[in-house]
Motif scaffolding. Structure first.
Motif, PDB file in Angstrom:
ATOM      1  N   GLU A 265       3.384   0.834   6.841  1.00  8.25           N
ATOM      2  CA  GLU A 265       2.724  -0.455   7.005  1.00  8.25           C
ATOM      3  C   GLU A 265       2.905  -1.002   8.415  1.00  8.25           C
ATOM      4  O   GLU A 265       3.939  -0.792   9.048  1.00  8.25           O
TER       5      GLU A 265
ATOM      6  N   TRP B 154       1.788   5.258   0.624  1.00  6.74           N
ATOM      7  CA  TRP B 154       1.524   6.079   1.812  1.00  6.74           C
ATOM      8  C   TRP B 154       0.335   7.003   1.645  1.00  6.74           C
ATOM      9  O   TRP B 154      -0.301   7.407   2.592  1.00  6.74           O
ATOM     10  N   TRP B 155       0.025   7.357   0.365  1.00  8.00           N
ATOM     11  CA  TRP B 155      -1.102   8.281   0.177  1.00  8.00           C
ATOM     12  C   TRP B 155      -2.449   7.553   0.125  1.00  8.00           C
ATOM     13  O   TRP B 155      -3.488   8.167   0.100  1.00  8.00           O
ATOM     14  N   GLU B 156      -2.429   6.220   0.077  1.00  8.10           N
ATOM     15  CA  GLU B 156      -3.679   5.484  -0.044  1.00  8.10           C
ATOM     16  C   GLU B 156      -4.368   5.332   1.312  1.00  8.10           C
ATOM     17  O   GLU B 156      -3.713   5.193   2.340  1.00  8.10           O
ATOM     18  N   ALA B 157      -5.691   5.329   1.272  1.00 10.20           N
ATOM     19  CA  ALA B 157      -6.449   5.090   2.499  1.00 10.20           C
ATOM     20  C   ALA B 157      -6.312   3.619   2.878  1.00 10.20           C
ATOM     21  O   ALA B 157      -5.901   2.800   2.072  1.00 10.20           O
TER      22      ALA B 157
ATOM     23  N   ARG C 240       1.672   6.503   8.672  1.00  7.76           N
ATOM     24  CA  ARG C 240       1.008   5.797   7.580  1.00  7.76           C
ATOM     25  C   ARG C 240       1.779   4.583   7.108  1.00  7.76           C
ATOM     26  O   ARG C 240       1.360   3.898   6.202  1.00  7.76           O
TER      27      ARG C 240
ATOM     28  N   ARG D 273       0.846  -1.179   0.000  1.00  7.91           N
ATOM     29  CA  ARG D 273       0.000   0.000   0.000  1.00  7.91           C
ATOM     30  C   ARG D 273       0.894   1.246   0.000  1.00  7.91           C
ATOM     31  O   ARG D 273       1.877   1.313   0.740  1.00  7.91           O
TER      32      ARG D 273
END
Lengths: 368, 371
Positions: free
Chosen positions: B348, A340-343, B346, A338
């Motif tokens: 992981e 970093w900008w993704e929800a 943010r 994922r």
């Protein structure tokens, strides 16, 4: 099948329960002792219960006996009033039929009936003894009775697979579910082998399998009765003694791996296997086909397939899992990192929200 | 099952106090005595129940041992005295009991093992809620956290487990009649622990667990190709072909110092047991890690459940877990949920990274199962 939006059973089911409740309040109480094989001692337990009720001052009579009484039973029986069955002869066979008229006249508070699965001769008022028992119950007489696993109609295929034999007479499982009380008579298989003289007795391995089947049948009955009780009393529960597995399917899931694993787990835990998908009209026809193939596979493997109607995947699964008291949810994931900008994705949100069930993640197939 | 012990162990398993476990044990003892078997009562808890006490008539009791602790005197089973007396069969009530500090062994089941090792057969009684693997489920259902537990392998090793049944209604009647507890205590019990729903759920657990024990013993016996053979081939093809031997599952539980690790360990072990899988545990020790006491406690707990535990030193936790899992041919990884993080972090989580790196394995995130 659509998911119910509220937690209440549908009106017809409610009506059935209300009627059952009314009938029950007038009916005598039914208690069934369930054994897994002959000589497990269920008749003894039944008469012992009768003896204790008598000691407490209840009016107890015996309405039916088995012919081959052990010394233990003879001893207990000496203290009971027996209303002898009517002996009838048909086509060279002797039949013992419960003397309903005599019992009605005598009108005891409790009646003991051994050999619940016996049949009556052709031309009788009821073809089966368990129907005679229903009449006793309808007259407000409590009945204590005993039956072996091999005589439960719905379990006869399973028993035949184990022993290679099938009993001629049977009672429907629904009769057990109607019983206020069902009690398991458990005993080590070794004790039975020592006790048995005849060669018709199943071997130790077969006995163990019968024993397991009987225990699981009783557990299922308890589970269903508990569920009814909880529904009747408006109690919402989020747990269960039974393992319940929900496989969530999308067009891209590795359905084969998920469903096979789900099936193996359900089998091992003697639990339930459910599969669910979220209705999505925006699917391409290719995706819809893939999803359909996955759902077909789910049905083939014995999963109960449900369609969820909720645009929010996470909410849909959470609600459904809670309603069905699911203990494990199987989900597919892309395995993609994922950014970093993704929800946070639905998988993460579901993991965060899962209080009562485990989430098991399966990577999507490489080719999709 | 118990190849380690010379004596045979039989356990009467109930689902609550008052279902009649002790009575059944004594009934069997009387039968044995009539057959001329040398039976002695090692430990008996009368609870003031008349019918049960009457069943002990004519049985020999090995006197209890008195132990003083914190200025109070406690009575415990006198294991040494039983060993000296050497009956053929010893009766031991309350198998899950924890001995008072100062006793030779921590748990009564360990005392029983000493008897079995000496070749004495033991008949014992226990309630299902004392099984370690059911501890969380029992807490979830009843709100009671049972402290006295017995690891599942102890019961798995018993030669016989017999379920003692009584319907919840009958049990509540017994309570009402004051057969189980004194009247005042009985009313309290019926309002709290002995409710219809609690009893039904515990009863179902006991039935399912006994069925599981029967199945385990069947599987351990030769010619054990039952459940798997009944499986349909998944793709619907070649139904006549022999079912392929399933690759043996290997479960890995990832331990931390987090209190939820206990739930995680029990859950992973339970799934492994039902799948007849191997169960391993790993803790990844990072430089300067805190809560070492908790970690050590969890590792010990896992060892007590006969989980093969490993400690790996590394900086990158997810990488260490997946490397170890691959090396050990693990098929399923069990993890707790990563701690909630502030919105600005943010990056992981450990869980997300393990999931991403373990493509050929299944990862299970175990719920905390709060009440």
């Amino acid at each position: 099948m659509a998911v119910r939006t509220d937690q209440r059973p549908d009106p017809e089911e409610l009506l059935r329960r209300v009627q059952a409740g009314e009938r029950r309040s007038r009916r005598g109480r039914l208690k069934v002792f369930l054994g897994y094989a002959p000589r497990v001692g269920k008749s003894f337990r039944m008469f012992d219960e009768g003896r204790r009720r008598k000691q407490r001052g209840q009016d107890v009579v015996v309405g039916a006996l088995q012919s081959n009484l052990t010394a233990d039973l003879e001893c207990i029986l000496a203290n009971f009033e027996v209303i002898p069955p009517v002996v009838e002869h048909h086509a060279g066979q002797e039949w013992n039929v419960i003397n309903l008229a005599a019992i009605f006249r005598r009108s005891p508070s409790t009646c003991l009936i051994d050999g619940l699965a016996f049949d009556n001769p052709p031309g009788s008022r009821n073809p089966h003894r368990w129907q005679d028992v229903e009449e006793l119950l309808d007259r407000g007489i409590a009945v204590i009775t005993a039956v072996n696993l091999q005589h439960i109609e719905e379990k006869q295929d399973a028993v035949e697979r184990i022993t290679g034999k099938r009993a001629a007479n049977s009672i429907p499982e629904a009769f057990l579910l109607e019983a206020e009380e069902i009690e398991v008579v458990d005993a080590p298989t070794e004790a039975l082998i020592g006790r048995a003289q005849d060669t018709s007795m199943p071997d130790p391995r077969q006995l163990a399998e019968l024993r397991e089947t009987a225990l699981l049948l009783a557990a299922d009955v308890v589970e269903r009765q508990l569920q009814e009780y909880l529904d009747d009393h408006g109690v919402a529960v989020r747990w269960g003694a039974q393992e319940r597995i929900l496989v969530c399917l999308t067009p891209r899931s590795n359905a084969k791996a998920m469903l096979e694993s789900g099936q193996r787990n359900a089998l091992r835990f003697h639990g339930a296997l459910l599969a669910a998908y979220v209705q999505d009209v925006r699917l391409t026809s290719a995706d819809q086909e893939r999803l359909n193939a996955n759902l077909d596979l789910a049905r083939l493997l014995g999963a109960e397939v449900h369609c969820l109607h909720n645009d929010d995947l996470v909410e849909a699964i959470l609600d459904f899992a809670r309603e069905q008291r699911v203990t494990q949810v199987f989900l597919g994931h892309t395995g993609r990192e994922r950014r970093w900008w993704e929800a946070r994705g639905p998988v993460d949100r579901l993991i965060d929200a899962a209080e009562d069930f485990d989430v098991r993640l399966f990577p999507h197939r490489e080719d999709q | 099952m118990s190849e380690r012990h010379k004596g045979r162990l039989k356990v009467y398993l109930g689902y609550a106090a008052g279902v009649g476990k002790t009575y059944r044990m004594l009934e069997e003892a009387q039968d044995l005595r009539r057959q001329g078997v040398d039976v002695a009562v090692g430990y008996f808890e009368p609870h003031g129940r008349k019918e049960t006490i009457a069943m002990t008539a004519g049985l020999e009791f090995v006197p209890r041992r008195l132990i003083t602790y914190n200025n109070a005197t406690f009575e415990e089973m006198d294991t040494d005295a039983i060993l000296r007396r050497r009956p053929a069969v010893a009766l031991v009530d309350e198998f899950a009991h924890t001995n008072v500090p100062g006793s030779e062994r921590l748990k009564r089941w360990q005392d029983v093992h000493a008897l079995l090792d000496a070749g004495i057969d033991v008949i014992a009684t226990m309630n299902v809620q004392h099984l370690e693997s059911l501890n969380d489920q029992v807490w979830h259902v009843t709100g009671v956290r049972v402290r006295e537990t017995v690891p599942d392998w102890v019961i798995d090793e018993a030669d016989e487990v017999v379920f003692v049944d009584l319907t919840p209604r009958a049990l509540r009647n017994r309570l009402e009649r004051g057969v189980v507890y004194a009247p005042e205590k009985a009313q309290k019990a019926m309002d709290n622990f002995f409710t219809e729903t609690n009893l039904s759920a515990l009863r179902e657990m006991a039935m399912r667990h006994t069925a599981h024990e029967v199945e385990e013993k069947l599987a351990a016996a030769p010619l054990a190709a039952i459940a798997e053979a009944a499986l349909l081939p998944a793709d619907g093809s070649q139904p006549c072909e022999e079912p392929k031997p399933q690759r043996k599952e290997r479960v890995l539980v990832c331990l931390t110092g987090n209190p939820s690790s206990a739930v995680l360990i029990r859950r992973g072990k339970r799934v492994a047991d039902y799948l007849q899988a191997d169960c391993l545990a790993i803790h990844v020790s990072t430089p300067g890690e805190e809560d070492r006491d908790a970690i050590e406690r969890h590792l010990n707990f896992a060892r007590n459940l006969r989980i093969d535990t490993h400690v790996v030193e590394a900086v990158e936790i997810p990488r260490a877990i997946t490397d170890f899992a691959r090396e050990q041919r693990i098929t399923q990884i069990f993890m707790g949920r990563s701690a909630p993080r502030p919105w600005y972090r943010r990056a992981e989580t450990v869980v997300q990274m393990v999931v991403r790196h373990s493509r050929e394995m299944q990862v299970t995130i175990v719920a905390s199962r709060r009440r």
